[in-house]
Structures are given as C-alpha cells and as structure tokens.
Design a protein around this motif. Structure first.
Motif, mmCIF file in Angstrom:
data_model
loop_
_atom_site.group_PDB
_atom_site.id
_atom_site.type_symbol
_atom_site.label_atom_id
_atom_site.label_comp_id
_atom_site.label_asym_id
_atom_site.label_seq_id
_atom_site.Cartn_x
_atom_site.Cartn_y
_atom_site.Cartn_z
ATOM 1 N N ILE A 140 64.082 93.769 86.214
ATOM 2 C CA ILE A 140 62.782 94.289 85.833
ATOM 3 C C ILE A 140 61.737 93.656 86.417
ATOM 4 C CG2 ILE A 140 63.402 96.118 83.962
ATOM 5 C CD1 ILE A 140 61.041 94.446 82.321
ATOM 6 N N PRO A 141 60.917 94.196 87.373
ATOM 7 C CA PRO A 141 60.033 93.931 88.035
ATOM 8 C C PRO A 141 59.058 92.971 86.445
ATOM 9 C CG PRO A 141 59.092 95.520 88.116
ATOM 10 C CD PRO A 141 60.608 95.821 87.505
ATOM 11 N N VAL A 142 59.097 91.229 87.810
ATOM 12 C CA VAL A 142 58.113 90.271 86.657
ATOM 13 C C VAL A 142 57.121 90.565 86.072
ATOM 14 C CG1 VAL A 142 57.783 87.764 86.811
ATOM 15 C CG2 VAL A 142 60.039 88.708 87.411
ATOM 16 N N LEU A 143 56.203 91.250 87.481
ATOM 17 C CA LEU A 143 54.913 91.019 87.267
ATOM 18 C C LEU A 143 54.337 92.720 87.571
ATOM 19 C CD1 LEU A 143 53.651 88.731 89.182
ATOM 20 C CD2 LEU A 143 53.438 88.300 86.565
ATOM 21 N N LEU A 144 53.529 93.636 86.286
ATOM 22 C CA LEU A 144 53.086 95.051 86.713
ATOM 23 C C LEU A 144 51.638 94.352 86.748
ATOM 24 C CD1 LEU A 144 55.592 97.083 84.676
ATOM 25 C CD2 LEU A 144 55.656 96.575 86.715
ATOM 26 N N ALA A 145 50.750 95.631 88.051
ATOM 27 C CA ALA A 145 49.414 95.353 87.852
ATOM 28 C C ALA A 145 48.898 97.275 86.552
ATOM 29 C CB ALA A 145 49.031 95.453 88.754
ATOM 30 N N GLN A 146 47.938 97.311 85.776
ATOM 31 C CA GLN A 146 48.033 98.236 85.739
ATOM 32 C C GLN A 146 46.050 98.239 85.395
ATOM 33 O OE1 GLN A 146 49.964 100.708 82.639
ATOM 34 N NE2 GLN A 146 47.842 101.493 81.923
ATOM 35 N N ASP A 147 45.150 98.915 85.797
ATOM 36 C CA ASP A 147 43.688 98.764 85.826
ATOM 37 C C ASP A 147 42.989 97.531 86.141
ATOM 38 O OD1 ASP A 147 44.297 101.372 85.105
ATOM 39 O OD2 ASP A 147 43.752 100.647 82.939
#
Length: 575
Positions: A140-147
């Motif tokens: 899965i993606p290592v990093l995610l961004a939210q807000d």
C-alpha cells in the motif's frame, strides 16, 4: 367437680391477613427495587461509537499505551486515519511517541529514515521506496496526505521502528504500545463486563466471556482499568479475572553503531586556510607546531542552496601531512557565504544528498582521513534536517573509511537542536567548541573560556556523549574589551603571543583568578576601561587538566597562528 372457665379467643378477620401479606409483599418489592436501583449492577450498554469518537473522514481513534487519546471536535486532524483496513499514523504523533527518526521534506514530498547502516526513502502516494539505491515495494502507499497532514503507514513503520499495534473496526481505532511499555495481563474467569467507569452503575462497554485475555493497566482496589483484544478500554472487577503473564514491548530491530578510532590522546589543530596559495605553507605550519595527530584545514564551505560546496583542498597538503603521520580532517562550514540558507540546504532532500555526496567525493579525491563538520547558528527549523544530514553523512563516511567529527557549542537550551545524543551514535567524534563564552557580539565583557564554564560544558556534553568520543576544543586567543562610559562594549581578538605584547606595551598588571582559571587585568584610558581575561600557557593547562580528569578522547585548538612555542610545550605534557 370444679368448673374451669375457658379463655375467650380473639379472631383476626381473614381479610386483614390478606392485607398484611400484600403489604409485606409490597415492602419486599419496594425494598428489592431500592436495592437493585442502589446496589445491583446496571445492564445498560453504552454504544462503543459513543465512547470512541471521530470527527473527520477516515479518522481513527488512537489508544496510546492503553490511554485513549481523545481529540476535541474542532481539532484540525486526527492522530490516525484508515484507508481500507490499513491504518496510518500522523507523522507528528510518530515522532513524538514512537520514533523521532522520520524526516519529511514537504518541498519534495519525501520521507527519510536512517538506520545504523541504511537510508530509507519514500515518496508521498507511492507504494515503492528505496533502501539506499535498491528499490523495494510496499503493498500500500507508504505516505498519505489528508487536510495537508502527512500520515505514515503502520506497515511501513513496523519495518523500522519498535512498537506493537492492533487495529479494530466499527468504529476504527488503533492501539499503539510503544517501546518499553509493559503491563500485566489477565484471563477472564467467568462471564463479566467491562464498564466505562469503575463502578457497577457505570454503563457496560463490552460483555466478556470466560477465557478472554485482557491487558491490565492499573488496579484501583476492587476494579482494574483494562483493554481487551476486542478493542475496548474500561474497568472490570478484579474478582472477574485471574492474573496472566507480564506483557512488554521489546526491541525487534537490532542496531549497531560502529565508530572509527583516530587513536588515543588526539591532538587536533584547526588550520584556517582562506586560499589555495595558503596551502603551500603546510610544511612550515607543521614545523612551527607541536606534536599533533590531526590537522583540520578550513577547506570547504556551503556555496549554494542546492548542496554545492566551494573547495580549496590540496593534494600536496595532504601528502606532506601524511608523511609526518598526521591525519587530515577537512572542515566544512556554513559561515563563509552570506547568501546561503542553511535551513533550506539541510531540509531539502536533494540538496542534502548533494552536500553529502560532494563532501564524500572531495574526501576520496584528496585522500582525506576525515571530515570535520562545523555548522553553526543552526535555526530551530533546521534541527531535523541537520540531524538527518549527520546520519546520512556518517553512513557514507563509514562505508568509505572516513572519520566523521562534528563541532558543537557548549550545551545550552538554544543548542539542543544539535541532538548530541544522536551525533554520539553516528559520528565518530563530538568536538566541544570550548570557547566564545563571550564573543565579538556579546553585550558585556567577559572571558572567552572561563574554567568553570568549560568544565560545565564538558559535564553537560558527557550527559549525552561517551567520554571516549569527546574532544575538547580550546582557544589560542582571548579578547581585549573596551568598555565605554555608557556601558557599551567592543572587543578585539589577540593570540597568545600578541596578548603578552599588548600587556607589556600598555603596562597592564594581571593577577590570577582562581575561579576563572585565568590571569585578569584592566586599565583605564580616557573614559574607556580595558578588560582582559588572558589566555596563555597557564590557562590552557587548566583546561587540559579538565580534559584529562574526564578522560576525554583528546583536545582541539583554534587556531594555528594564535599559538606559541610555550603553549605547545604545555600541550605535549598531556597529549
């Protein structure tokens, strides 16, 4: 025959008996209701969604070491989010509670982490990452961004950091136990309940069955605060469970921080070189110095905001030193070019890479034995980037058999961002710049390096760095302070020989100050008072005694040109 009078019997009407029985029953019922209301455990259940509250899309509740980290409804972000069934932790939470080694570059949307021997790199939104230059893939993606907040996959964190975790859905919640956390465990003996509070009237959060395992965090007497493997935190009666084995989060990532030794009793001389032509004097410099084991020429400085460096390194210089059994540790500084933004260089991944690679290339090209890092006036915002720079440079230095030493101020609250304890793991030597207690910009006159100040600096450094890695820097200079009648001050630096000439020329009498570990003198001319805390052979010897008393790796001296024959004779007694 006598007649016996019979007693008259009183009969209770049967209706009264029924009434009494009804009253008794009513009293029993009322008493039972009162008892149940006051003493019997409630069967009321509280919805788990009312206990674990989340306020943002994809947000998950976080339970840290058994304690629910409840956020305010108006909080900007949560500590965790869930993508599918995969939990992610907010990077600030990770750095504060799990592992401070993660460094995120928002400009290049890149996450870095250094182990003892490898550098991990991940990019926002990608499932791929690299270990040094080797490609790897996460599911899965290592990093995610939210807000505008960055979250790191728990799966990825588990590759690098020590912690335990558990994810439970409906509502989404993540249990995090950090390294060193420990608690008792328990096994439920019979059907019971976990309640919100420690009392029978508190609502039930979970009905637990015989044999269910619990993590027991604290005992209040008759009740204990626990959390279950079903992801519920609350209170249960102590008599409802039996004690199990001790639980503890232990390290699963073995790290070995090795160091390259430069030998015992290191005697390092800083040589300020400002031009390529000045390298040609190295033979006379060595002949005019005492017995040193290391020389550190000021050859490199940051030259742009992309990691470029200016160099005046010289092969002949190195050859002359090596022929005299003297190591060469090229110094890199950030002070020469006023247009350089050190924070940008250190915090930008590509610029930091370029700086590391440029230094390693120079060291290999010129056959240097070591690199001496002298990054000063570090902004607080650059602390993470600086620490990562030391880690990344160290890993590449070790692979190329290059000694890494790092110059540091005497420890103060304002210099905590240099992270000496991390330097101790990665760098081979940590050098204390035991001078500039009072410097050219000081608002009051004072010693450049008073003895108590130096000793305190050593002691505070040793709180973070082993003595065998510490080199004590000492000054070959002092300052003549001019104190005007309005209290304003200015100063001029003088080397060891020059200050003696100054004292004679101006007829200044000095006296020994035991506390300062120096001779002190002053005189007045017009409305200006001149104050001098003298650095000479005697004051340097006092600092060398501190070096010996604390069994440090050696001494370093700033700088060539400020020295004297006499001071080298003193140094020879100790190094």
């Amino acid at each position: 025959m006598a007649y016996r009078k019979r007693k008259k019997r009183h009969y209770i009407p049967r209706g009264y008996i029924y009434i009494a029985a009804a009253l008794m029953t009513l009293l029993l019922v009322i008493g039972g209701v009162i008892y149940v209301k006051k003493y019997a455990p409630t069967r009321e259940h509280m919805k788990i969604t009312d206990y674990f509250k989340v306020y943002h899309e994809k947000e998950a509740a976080v339970i840290l070491n058994g304690e629910y980290q409840q956020l305010a409804e108006d909080s900007q972000f949560g500590y965790a989010i869930v993508e599918g069934s995969n939990p992610y932790l907010e990077i600030g939470f990770v750095k504060e509670y799990i592992d401070d080694g993660y460094v995120y570059d928002p400009t290049e949307i890149t996450l870095r982490y250094a182990t003892d021997t490898e550098i991990y790199t991940a990019t926002l939104g990608s499932s791929d990452y690299t270990v040094d230059k080797n490609n790897q893939s996460n599911t899965i993606p290592v990093l995610l961004a939210q807000d505008d907040t960055i979250y790191i996959s728990v799966d990825y964190l588990e590759l690098l950091s020590d912690f335990d975790w558990m994810y439970v859905a409906d509502p989404d919640r993540v249990f995090i136990n950090t390294l060193g956390f420990s608690c008792d465990t328990g096994v439920v003996k019979r059907k019971s309940q976990i309640r919100k509070l420690n009392g029978p009237k508190s609502p039930v959060l979970e009905d637990v069955k015989k044999g269910e395992e619990l993590f027991v965090l604290r005992d209040s007497g008759n009740w204990s605060y626990v959390y279950s493997k079903e992801g519920v935190c609350g209170w249960i009666k102590n008599r409802a469970f039996s004690s199990g084995e001790k639980y503890e989060v232990k390290s699963s990532h073995e790290r070995t921080y090795s160091h390259i030794s430069a030998g015992e009793n290191i005697s390092l001389l800083w040589h300020q070189v400002t031009s390529q032509a000045a390298n040609g004097d190295i033979a006379s410099v060595l002949a005019d110095s005492g017995k040193i084991s290391v020389i550190s020429p000021t050859w490199f400085h940051l030259n742009d905001n992309k990691g470029g460096i200016a160099s005046i390194a010289n092969s002949n210089y190195v050859s002359v030193c090596h022929s005299n059994n003297i190591q060469v540790w090229g110094l890199v500084s950030n002070l020469e070019n006023p247009d350089i933004d050190t924070t940008t260089v250190l915090n930008t991944t590509s610029a930091r890479d370029a700086l590391v690679n440029n230094l390693i290339a120079q060291a290999i090209t010129y056959g240097l034995d070591g690199i001496n890092v002298d990054i000063e006036q570090l902004a607080g915002a650059a602390s993470d980037g600086y620490t990562q720079f030391i880690k990344e440079l160290s890993i590449k230095c070790e692979k190329n058999d290059i000694i890494l030493s790092v110059d540091n101020y005497v420890p103060t609250a304002s210099s905590a961002g240099y992270n000496r304890s991390i330097q101790a793991k990665y760098a081979d030597y940590v050098v204390i710049m035991g001078y500039d207690e009072h410097y050219s910009g000081s608002e009051e006159a004072g010693s450049v390096a008073s003895l108590d100040w130096v000793r305190e600096g050593v002691e505070k450094t040793l709180d973070e760095v082993p003595a065998e890695q510490v080199i004590l820097g000492m000054p070959f200079y002092c300052r003549v302070w001019e104190v005007a009648s309005d209290g304003s001050v200015k100063s001029t630096a003088y080397g060891i020989n020059a200050i003696q000439s100054y004292l004679r020329t101006n007829g200044v009498t000095t006296s020994w100050d035991e506390t300062e570990g120096q001779y002190y003198g002053e005189y007045t001319k017009g409305d200006v008072t001149y104050k001098i805390w003298v650095e000479d052979e005697t004051s340097i010897e006092e600092k060398l005694k501190v070096m010996k008393d604390y069994k440090l790796a050696g001494g370093a001296f700033w700088k060539k040109g400020f020295d004297s024959t006499g001071v080298w004779n003193i140094i020879a007694k100790y190094l």
